[in-house]
Enzyme design. Structure first.
Site, mmCIF file in Angstrom:
data_model
loop_
_atom_site.group_PDB
_atom_site.id
_atom_site.type_symbol
_atom_site.label_atom_id
_atom_site.label_comp_id
_atom_site.label_asym_id
_atom_site.label_seq_id
_atom_site.Cartn_x
_atom_site.Cartn_y
_atom_site.Cartn_z
ATOM 1 N N ASN A 117 3.630 -3.828 -8.165
ATOM 2 C CA ASN A 117 2.594 -4.289 -9.835
ATOM 3 C C ASN A 117 2.630 -3.046 -10.915
ATOM 4 O O ASN A 117 2.858 -3.481 -12.146
ATOM 5 C CB ASN A 117 1.168 -4.348 -9.210
ATOM 6 C CG ASN A 117 0.388 -4.632 -10.930
ATOM 7 O OD1 ASN A 117 0.569 -5.793 -11.654
ATOM 8 N ND2 ASN A 117 -0.967 -3.911 -11.008
ATOM 9 N N GLN A 169 -3.293 -9.688 -15.253
ATOM 10 C CA GLN A 169 -2.417 -9.933 -15.051
ATOM 11 C C GLN A 169 -1.096 -9.531 -15.910
ATOM 12 O O GLN A 169 -0.046 -9.366 -15.970
ATOM 13 C CB GLN A 169 -2.376 -11.544 -14.808
ATOM 14 C CG GLN A 169 -3.173 -11.502 -13.911
ATOM 15 C CD GLN A 169 -2.688 -13.002 -13.461
ATOM 16 O OE1 GLN A 169 -1.947 -14.133 -13.918
ATOM 17 N NE2 GLN A 169 -2.517 -13.465 -11.975
ATOM 18 N N ASP A 178 1.869 -0.926 -16.104
ATOM 19 C CA ASP A 178 1.836 -2.289 -15.308
ATOM 20 C C ASP A 178 3.582 -2.963 -15.710
ATOM 21 O O ASP A 178 4.445 -3.400 -16.573
ATOM 22 C CB ASP A 178 1.011 -4.105 -16.118
ATOM 23 C CG ASP A 178 0.966 -4.606 -15.277
ATOM 24 O OD1 ASP A 178 -0.053 -4.647 -14.348
ATOM 25 O OD2 ASP A 178 1.770 -5.908 -15.552
ATOM 26 N N ASP A 208 0.383 -4.666 -2.410
ATOM 27 C CA ASP A 208 -1.050 -4.636 -3.240
ATOM 28 C C ASP A 208 -1.151 -5.048 -4.420
ATOM 29 O O ASP A 208 -0.621 -5.190 -5.247
ATOM 30 C CB ASP A 208 -0.321 -3.028 -3.061
ATOM 31 C CG ASP A 208 -1.604 -2.050 -3.840
ATOM 32 O OD1 ASP A 208 -2.866 -1.626 -3.618
ATOM 33 O OD2 ASP A 208 -1.376 -1.326 -4.659
ATOM 34 N N HIS A 212 -2.971 -9.104 -9.519
ATOM 35 C CA HIS A 212 -2.648 -8.737 -11.098
ATOM 36 C C HIS A 212 -1.068 -8.368 -11.464
ATOM 37 O O HIS A 212 -0.480 -8.370 -12.290
ATOM 38 C CB HIS A 212 -3.049 -6.670 -11.244
ATOM 39 C CG HIS A 212 -4.609 -6.261 -11.020
ATOM 40 N ND1 HIS A 212 -5.461 -6.532 -11.906
ATOM 41 C CD2 HIS A 212 -4.942 -6.154 -9.815
ATOM 42 C CE1 HIS A 212 -6.261 -5.787 -11.447
ATOM 43 N NE2 HIS A 212 -6.259 -5.962 -10.433
ATOM 44 N N GLU A 234 -2.851 -9.152 -1.325
ATOM 45 C CA GLU A 234 -4.582 -8.481 -1.799
ATOM 46 C C GLU A 234 -4.558 -8.867 -2.822
ATOM 47 O O GLU A 234 -4.443 -8.357 -4.142
ATOM 48 C CB GLU A 234 -4.247 -6.772 -2.026
ATOM 49 C CG GLU A 234 -5.247 -6.330 -2.178
ATOM 50 C CD GLU A 234 -5.601 -4.923 -2.499
ATOM 51 O OE1 GLU A 234 -6.694 -4.079 -2.799
ATOM 52 O OE2 GLU A 234 -4.648 -4.546 -3.035
#
Length: 477
Positions: A117, A169, A178, A208, A212, A234
């Site tokens: 991510n 997100q 990000d 992981d 997001h 997750e």
């Protein structure tokens, strides 16, 4: 077949000698339980596969992230990638590959924690563990400024409102740069990293911070991987939040955080109740998509109601989880700490100290930096074999008495826990054959007096703050 490893573990407890019924060993289901060995070096995981978790009957091991990361002492440095080189404080690429091979030879699959991510959360330029230079939005050879989200929705681009799907997100999680996982070039580079790990033999990935990333982005990244690659997403369930775990079940299994949240209060209060025993449970993903746990590396530093610090109660929670017929359990094994940021025990050069577990139990006192070694607790080992014997037998309605609670897996096994301070005899309706049974949770050899079945009732004597369990294979001749 991994059954021989489970049988070796049972023999080591001294139970096989007393468990033979004269009717042969009961059929055992293939192992399914995983274990997270948090911040354990690759060479140590290989040793654990051979010496403990393979023989105990675990099916798979979840490693910490295998990629170059920032330099630091804290545990979370592993979750700030600098490059996708498989060089970290946990070991080298060759050591990782050797670990995967040795675990496989011991009957244990390897699931790698994949941080896809984001990159680092560092504002100042730096140099990673393997010598790669980086800046917050520049990772030469991997990602540059245009490969990242710059949400522009909050003052510092950090997530402020978890009620906003767009913020969660596209904004930054605690300043972590990000990645724009909707971009084809970003997806391709992340896919190449996962392919590289697959080439070394891993069976799949924990994704992981999947929450997001848009579910479509996750599906696109993992959808290009070979058929059979296992994906564990997750996705932390939050009340009234727009992003829910059910969105991600199309791309793999999902960690069901509600399971631990529902389990812990019962141990704290001594008031147990049956879950919905239908195929679906309210506020839970479908059973075949659920990964369940008592705690993990994040929750033990935050919301977890029970951790290694709770000793016997922590064992009892794991016993009930392993006895359940919902989801796939993962047991957690980490290290003791008092500072929530504290990293694992390390050498002077920063590499994590090699460590292998000997005999341990839930009552052992561990000090900061010592491994909890949950995988060697006799109660855990015994319940792995119990779970293999009960297989897919459905969970039957439970019974309570005082602070004790127990239930049957139809005709294959019974289990009971007692969180109180007094011994309790629990009467559990059962289809098990009449006779005396050994307790497979106990560390000592059985004298045949732990559990007696007669007239369709298992009479289970449960000591204070203890668990007792028996299955078809633990019947005394």
């Amino acid at each position: 077949m991994r059954v021989p490893f489970a049988l070796v573990a049972l023999a080591a407890t001294g139970l096989l000698a007393t468990a033979c019924t004269g009717q042969g060993e009961p059929e055992r289901a293939a192992p399914d339980v995983g274990i997270q060995l948090f911040q354990l070096p690759w060479v140590s995981i290989a040793d654990e596969c051979e010496q403990n978790i393979g023989p105990a009957g675990f099916s798979w091991v979840l490693t910490s992230p295998p990629q170059e990361h920032i330099v630091g002492d804290e545990w979370w440095v592993s979750y700030q990638p600098v490059s996708h080189q498989i060089e970290s404080r946990l070991g080298t690429r060759d050591e990782f590959a050797d670990m995967v091979q040795r675990c496989g030879d011991a009957g244990v699959d390897v699931i790698a924690d994949a941080v896809i991510n984001h990159m680092t959360g560092q504002d100042a330029p730096g140099v990673g563990w393997a010598g790669s230079s980086y800046e917050h939005y520049s990772y030469p050879g991997s990602f540059e400024f245009d490969d990242f989200h710059h949400c522009g929705l909050t003052p510092y681009d950090d997530i402020v409102d978890y009620g906003s799907r767009e913020q969660v997100q596209t904004c930054e999680l605690v300043n972590l740069a990000d990645l724009d996982t909707s971009a084809p070039a970003v997806r391709a580079r992340l896919g190449a990293y996962l392919d590289d790990l697959l080439s070394l033999g891993v069976a799949g990935f924990r994704i992981d911070a999947a929450k997001h990333m848009a579910a479509d982005d996750v599906a696109a990244i993992v959808g290009r991987l070979p058929e059979g690659t296992r994906i564990l997403n997750e996705v932390i369930r939050g009340p009234l939040e727009p992003i829910q775990p059910e969105e991600y079940t199309g791309s793999g299994e999902v960690f069901e955080f509600s399971y631990a949240r529902d389990l812990a209060p019962q141990f704290e209060s001594g008031l147990f109740s049956d879950p919905d025993l239908s195929d679906e449970r309210p506020m839970h993903v479908p059973a075949d998509r659920a990964i369940v746990f008592v705690d993990n590396h994040d929750t033990e530093r935050g919301e977890a109601g029970l951790t290694y610090r709770d000793g016997d109660l922590y064992l009892l929670a794991n016993v009930l989880m392993l006895a359940d017929d919902y989801g796939t359990p993962v047991v957690y094994s980490g290290y003791a700490f008092s500072d929530r940021d504290a990293g694992p025990p390390a050498e002077s050069d920063g590499t994590v100290t090699d460590s292998t577990c000997g005999a341990a139990s839930a009552g052992d006192l561990v000090t900061d930096g010592e491994r909890t070694c949950v995988q060697t607790w006799p109660g855990i080992v015994g319940m792995l074999d119990w779970r293999a014997v009960v297989g897919d037998a459905p969970r039957m309605p439970g019974v309570s008495a005082g602070d004790a609670y127990g239930f049957e897996r139809d005709g294959r096994g019974v289990v009971a826990v007692n969180v109180g301070d007094e011994e309790i005899v629990l009467e559990i309706p059962t289809a098990l054959p009449s006779g005396d049974y050994c307790d497979v949770v106990a560390a000592s050899a059985c004298d045949g007096a732990d559990i007696t079945v007669a007239d369709g009732v298992a009479s289970v004597t449960v000591p204070p703050r203890a668990a007792v369990a028996a299955h078809l294979g633990s019947r005394v001749p």
